[in-house]
Design an enzyme around this catalytic site. Structure first.
Site, PDB file in Angstrom:
ATOM      1  N   CYS A 120       0.867  -1.176   0.000  1.00  0.00           N
ATOM      2  CA  CYS A 120       0.000   0.000   0.000  1.00  0.00           C
ATOM      3  C   CYS A 120       0.902   1.224   0.000  1.00  0.00           C
ATOM      4  CB  CYS A 120      -0.905   0.020   1.228  1.00  0.00           C
ATOM      5  SG  CYS A 120      -1.989   1.468   1.308  1.00  0.00           S
TER       6      CYS A 120
ATOM      7  N   GLU B 205      -3.856   1.150  -6.292  1.00  0.00           N
ATOM      8  CA  GLU B 205      -2.858   0.155  -6.665  1.00  0.00           C
ATOM      9  C   GLU B 205      -2.728   0.180  -8.183  1.00  0.00           C
ATOM     10  OE1 GLU B 205       0.013  -1.269  -6.161  1.00  0.00           O
ATOM     11  OE2 GLU B 205      -0.860  -1.857  -4.224  1.00  0.00           O
TER      12      GLU B 205
END
Length: 248
Positions: free
Chosen positions: A2, A118
């Site tokens: 992340c 992402e």
């Protein structure tokens, strides 16, 4: 992993959602493109202290919103710059690594997010996606935090930093990336934040399938690639660059 997320809710909403008090002292800011080293809102639960700073362990722990810097700086670090390399902590090794194991035992936090970004690699290109809850509820990432004091200035305020726990991606998320942040279900918030609980092995598990399945995977603009860009347009759906799979 992340490496970027969105956190736009004001403290008033987070206070209600996490049943916490606000100790952000007016420093909370809506951010559509949270990047490492930024100061952001986290949720912690700690026992109160007396006037001399001693922990009152017999008093009930209090849940609060706190501002922390993203990028964990271990208490023993000589230089706080190491934090930029410790934005994520792998759930599989967190209990073993010297930089993370103490924090995992006694300094855990939740990191409220609207969703996270992402990038899916397609050939030489990387397509950004935004993962978010469909009902506008916050996603609570599992995190750990530390307090670092400069050795040459005992009067300086401590630097409070955190790292986001990551796990293997699950379900539909595996089409985008092989890692994802640990999402702590609301039913586990109390256990994760409990300052008197040292062993959270049973909580360091992949995100439940029902939560993963409920997430919206939204193709978004490459504007998010630049950390200087920050606005609601970063969260808007765009047509995917490549047809196919569940994003078409």
């Amino acid at each position: 992993m992340c490496g970027r997320y969105a956190a736009t809710k004001d403290p008033a909403k987070l206070i209600e959602e996490f049943e916490a008090i606000d100790l952000t002292e007016g420093h909370a800011r809506a951010d559509h493109n949270v990047a490492p080293t930024k100061n952001v809102v986290t949720v912690v639960q700690r026992h109160p202290r007396d006037a001399d700073g001693h922990v009152l362990e017999d008093e009930p722990a209090e849940r609060s919103l706190r501002i922390m810097k993203w990028g964990l700086v271990p208490f023993w670090a000589k230089d706080p710059s190491v934090g930029s390399r410790m934005i994520n902590t792998r759930a599989e090794t967190a209990a073993e690594k010297p930089a993370f194991r103490r924090a995992l035992v006694s300094r855990r936090c939740l990191v409220p997010a609207d969703g996270w970004f992402e990038w899916r690699r397609t050939g030489k290109e990387k397509e950004p996606f935004y993962m978010t809850a469909p009902d506008d509820s916050s996603i609570a990432f599992g995190g750990i935090w530390e307090s670092w004091h400069p050795k040459d200035d005992k009067d300086a305020p401590p630097l409070i930093t955190f790292s986001i726990i990551t796990t293997d991606a699950a379900g539909q998320l595996t089409d985008v990336h092989h890692r994802m942040p640990l999402i702590v279900p609301k039913s586990h918030w109390d256990g994760w934040l409990d300052p008197d609980r040292e062993d959270v092995t049973d909580l360091l598990v992949p995100t439940p399938d029902d939560i993963v399945a409920s997430l919206e995977l939204r193709p978004v603009s490459t504007l998010v690639n630049n950390v200087r860009n920050n606005g609601p347009e970063l969260l808007e759906r765009v047509e995917p660059a490549h047809e196919g799979t569940l994003f078409s």
